[in-house]
Motif scaffolding. Structure first.
Motif, short mmCIF file in Angstrom:
data_model
loop_
_atom_site.label_atom_id
_atom_site.label_comp_id
_atom_site.label_asym_id
_atom_site.label_seq_id
_atom_site.Cartn_x
_atom_site.Cartn_y
_atom_site.Cartn_z
N GLY A 164 0.56 -1.46 0.04
CA GLY A 164 -0.17 -0.19 0.31
C GLY A 164 0.42 1.19 0.33
O GLY A 164 0.30 2.34 0.12
N ALA B 3 -13.90 12.90 -7.25
CA ALA B 3 -14.07 11.42 -6.71
C ALA B 3 -15.96 11.88 -6.50
O ALA B 3 -16.25 10.82 -7.32
CB ALA B 3 -13.69 11.39 -4.80
N GLU C 280 -6.26 11.75 4.77
CA GLU C 280 -7.41 10.41 3.83
C GLU C 280 -8.88 11.51 4.31
O GLU C 280 -10.11 10.71 3.78
CB GLU C 280 -7.34 9.66 4.81
N VAL D 136 -9.40 10.32 -1.33
CA VAL D 136 -10.29 9.16 -1.53
C VAL D 136 -9.61 7.49 -1.97
O VAL D 136 -9.50 6.95 -1.48
CB VAL D 136 -11.46 9.03 -2.47
N GLU D 137 -7.88 8.37 -3.18
CA GLU D 137 -8.25 6.73 -3.94
C GLU D 137 -6.47 7.42 -4.44
O GLU D 137 -6.58 8.42 -4.94
CB GLU D 137 -8.99 6.07 -5.02
N THR D 138 -5.24 6.71 -4.25
CA THR D 138 -4.60 6.01 -4.58
C THR D 138 -4.40 4.98 -5.62
O THR D 138 -3.70 4.38 -5.27
CB THR D 138 -3.00 6.86 -4.18
N ASN D 139 -4.20 5.45 -7.19
CA ASN D 139 -3.63 4.27 -8.02
C ASN D 139 -2.34 4.70 -8.79
O ASN D 139 -2.87 5.42 -9.28
CB ASN D 139 -5.20 4.40 -9.01
N ILE E 257 -5.91 9.94 -8.64
CA ILE E 257 -5.59 9.91 -7.70
C ILE E 257 -7.21 10.64 -7.60
O ILE E 257 -7.34 11.66 -8.16
CB ILE E 257 -4.77 10.93 -7.28
N ARG E 258 -7.86 9.79 -6.86
CA ARG E 258 -9.21 11.31 -6.60
C ARG E 258 -9.17 11.05 -5.22
O ARG E 258 -8.73 11.16 -3.89
CB ARG E 258 -10.51 8.91 -6.12
N ARG F 239 -11.69 14.23 -2.76
CA ARG F 239 -12.56 14.90 -2.48
C ARG F 239 -12.70 16.40 -1.94
O ARG F 239 -11.68 16.55 -0.49
CB ARG F 239 -13.52 13.90 -1.44
#
Length: 163
Positions: free
Chosen positions: A92, A107, A142, A146-149, A155-156, A158
């Motif tokens: 992660g 997001a 956080e 919201v999301e890190t790919n 990267i998403r 909010r």
């Protein structure tokens, strides 16, 4: 996004003592992380680490081929690199260098806000600098991220009112 093989890990800022040690300001999460490498890279060339220890938040290292203060002075202001494959990151976790250039998406709406241009670290807190139609500074916590790919390069986030 192509991943770099050698990653910036710090800068040699001075010598230490009379036996060729150098003082490295680490650009890693912790100085201990940098002490775990048996090889560092200077100017693209591997250099064996003979010893490394943490001292006042920095790393003091003895490098093969640099045994005097005069030798070590030649390294002042050089950037220290690590090899990606030598670093065992926990599940992660990722290298910040792999995020630069990632698309940043809202997001909720899916709208592309821009790309991650740089990561600032004032007072230990990371801030993502997103450049698109406008520049947005987003705390890398956080509540906002919201999301890190890393693999897909996005990267998403909010956003809240005012960002």
């Amino acid at each position: 996004m192509a991943k770099q093989t050698l990653l910036e890990a710090g800068r040699i800022v001075n010598t230490h003592g009379i036996q060729g040690e150098v003082k490295i300001v680490p650009w890693c999460d912790t100085p201990q992380f940098l002490c775990g490498f048996s090889t560092l890279y200077l100017d693209g060339k591997p250099v064996e680490v003979l010893s490394a220890r943490v001292h006042k938040g920095n790393v003091l290292a003895r490098l093969a081929g640099y045994s005097t203060v005069n030798d070590a002075m030649l390294l002042k202001n050089k950037v220290v690199f690590i090899h990606r494959e030598d670093a065992a990151l926990p599940e992660g976790h990722f290298f910040l260098a792999d995020l630069i250039g990632a698309r940043v998406l809202d997001a909720d709406s899916g709208e592309e806000l821009g790309t991650l241009a740089e990561v600032l670290s004032p007072a230990g807190q990371q801030i993502y600098v997103v450049r698109g139609k406008r520049e947005i500074l987003i705390p890398a916590v956080e509540q906002f991220v919201v999301e890190t790919n890393v693999d897909q390069g996005y990267i998403r986030v909010r956003l809240i009112e005012g960002l």
